[in-house]
Design a protein around this motif. Sequence first.
Motif, short mmCIF file in Angstrom:
data_model
loop_
_atom_site.label_atom_id
_atom_site.label_comp_id
_atom_site.label_asym_id
_atom_site.label_seq_id
_atom_site.Cartn_x
_atom_site.Cartn_y
_atom_site.Cartn_z
N SER A 261 0.84 -1.19 0.00
CA SER A 261 0.00 0.00 0.00
C SER A 261 0.87 1.24 0.00
O SER A 261 1.70 1.43 0.90
N LEU A 262 0.70 2.08 -1.00
CA LEU A 262 1.37 3.38 -1.04
C LEU A 262 0.43 4.42 -0.45
O LEU A 262 -0.70 4.59 -0.91
N ILE A 263 0.88 5.11 0.60
CA ILE A 263 0.07 6.12 1.27
C ILE A 263 0.74 7.48 1.10
O ILE A 263 1.93 7.63 1.40
N TYR A 264 -0.02 8.46 0.62
CA TYR A 264 0.52 9.81 0.46
C TYR A 264 -0.61 10.83 0.61
O TYR A 264 -1.79 10.50 0.40
N PRO A 265 -0.31 12.07 0.99
CA PRO A 265 -1.34 13.04 1.34
C PRO A 265 -2.21 13.47 0.16
O PRO A 265 -1.76 13.59 -0.98
N LYS A 266 -3.49 13.73 0.49
CA LYS A 266 -4.40 14.38 -0.46
C LYS A 266 -4.21 15.90 -0.40
O LYS A 266 -4.45 16.59 -1.38
N PHE A 267 -3.79 16.39 0.77
CA PHE A 267 -3.70 17.83 0.99
C PHE A 267 -2.41 18.40 0.38
O PHE A 267 -1.51 17.66 -0.03
N LYS A 268 -2.34 19.71 0.34
CA LYS A 268 -1.20 20.40 -0.27
C LYS A 268 0.08 20.14 0.53
O LYS A 268 0.10 20.28 1.75
N THR A 269 1.14 19.79 -0.17
CA THR A 269 2.45 19.58 0.47
C THR A 269 3.53 20.17 -0.43
O THR A 269 3.37 20.26 -1.64
N ASN A 270 4.63 20.56 0.19
CA ASN A 270 5.76 21.14 -0.56
C ASN A 270 7.04 20.91 0.23
O ASN A 270 7.20 21.46 1.33
N TYR A 271 7.92 20.10 -0.33
CA TYR A 271 9.12 19.67 0.40
C TYR A 271 10.39 19.90 -0.42
O TYR A 271 10.37 19.89 -1.66
N ASP A 272 11.48 20.07 0.31
CA ASP A 272 12.82 19.85 -0.22
C ASP A 272 13.36 18.61 0.48
O ASP A 272 13.32 18.52 1.71
N PHE A 273 13.86 17.66 -0.28
CA PHE A 273 14.43 16.45 0.30
C PHE A 273 15.86 16.28 -0.21
O PHE A 273 16.09 16.03 -1.40
N TYR A 274 16.81 16.45 0.70
CA TYR A 274 18.23 16.29 0.35
C TYR A 274 18.72 14.96 0.91
O TYR A 274 18.43 14.60 2.06
N PHE A 275 19.45 14.20 0.11
CA PHE A 275 20.05 12.96 0.61
C PHE A 275 21.43 12.80 0.00
O PHE A 275 21.73 13.32 -1.08
N GLU A 276 22.27 12.08 0.71
CA GLU A 276 23.60 11.79 0.19
C GLU A 276 24.01 10.39 0.60
O GLU A 276 23.69 9.91 1.69
N ASN A 277 24.71 9.72 -0.31
CA ASN A 277 25.23 8.39 -0.03
C ASN A 277 26.56 8.22 -0.76
O ASN A 277 27.09 9.19 -1.32
N SER A 278 27.10 7.03 -0.77
CA SER A 278 28.42 6.83 -1.37
C SER A 278 28.41 6.94 -2.89
O SER A 278 29.46 7.03 -3.52
N PHE A 279 27.20 6.94 -3.49
CA PHE A 279 27.09 7.00 -4.94
C PHE A 279 26.73 8.38 -5.46
O PHE A 279 27.19 8.80 -6.51
N THR A 280 25.87 9.08 -4.72
CA THR A 280 25.37 10.35 -5.24
C THR A 280 24.81 11.21 -4.11
O THR A 280 24.74 10.78 -2.96
N ASN A 281 24.42 12.41 -4.45
CA ASN A 281 23.68 13.27 -3.54
C ASN A 281 22.84 14.22 -4.39
O ASN A 281 23.10 14.40 -5.58
#
Length: 401
Positions: A261-281
Amino acid sequence: MNRLFIKKLITTGFFLVFLFVFSFLNICTSYKSLKSAVRKTEVSSLKEYISGIEYEINKNIYGKFKLVESYGYIQKLMGKNEVSNFEVVKDTEGKLHFTYFANKPNPTAHITTKLKELNKEIKNSKTKLIYLMTPDKYIKGYTKFPKGIPYHYNNETADQFLSELNSEKIDSIDLRDGILESGIKGADMFFNTDHHWKIKTAFWGFGQVVKNMNKKYNLQLDESNFYTNINNYNIVEYKDSFIGSMGRKIGKNYTGIDDFSLIYPKFKTNYDFYFENSFTNGTLTGRFEESLVAINPIRKYDVYGIISDKYFSYLYGNQPFAHIHNKENPNGLKVLFIKDSLAVPLAAFFSSVCSDVYLLDPRYYKGDMLNFINNTELDFVFVSYSPQNLVDEFFKFTKDK
């Protein structure tokens, strides 16, 4: 005598030919990835280097999953509730578990001391440390093993650990409490083929964390119960689309295939998501489902592929370091999760009541976690490992300890 010798010779010949052909096919299958692993130099030790090569060889065995399926089918025909010398076992409902032989809880005093030291070394007195205990797949009062299957005492180890934390006056939230009254059927709390909880269970856990924090710290998180109301979220069901880590060891003929089951909001959302690992960022920007959910695992139906592990669609899985910035809630909480994989979807949902959520995974993060805490504005630090991970390797919060 000569006839017997000839039979043995022919059998040996066929076996050697099989080994030669199988080895040749393996070399052809894994040559590129094995070549890359051999040339890899950015490793910290010879042991890590050898492990990397071994991993590539095992990952690319020719016809691997056909062999796994054949093995699993034979185990099923034999009616076995354990495979690979009890590496994976089956409970009375058919769910798979990792377990081992034990007769008492594991000692936890040393990891309690580690957490106590971390609490003392956090410089900002306004930053609160909380241990967040996610549930074990073996749910007390519900899960049962067939006769002869060993029990690992994970829950008893967790009880002992939380009792020690209480004696040290370290706050904790235990998500095992009330799980049988969550409204989720016991059979639907965890995947059959994986050690992770289902996304609906993780969403319930998010609501419990909000409720506990409001009670413990007199906060007003989600006072209207808007963000914790499942009716304000889209739920997309993917039938027969997921085989978890345990299922991949024994095959779908033995385990079946899980729904996701994929659960995600119906309401307005706005994000910045930063991630880093040994391969990329990099940084992803947009709605919850655009920035915090990886599309690749959702679209792929190769149930055996690691890249199609749908549980890790949330936050792109276990990143060494990640930062979620919620643009819709600039005055919200700033929190850090030092966590294992069960906290991943929970942290994604919890970001709705926060301004910033940071995540560190001690298995992959190479920096000093205490240094990060003391140089980051934080309201709360959650240390969150499931009962099976109450071991020393998860509690090394500084580089020199």
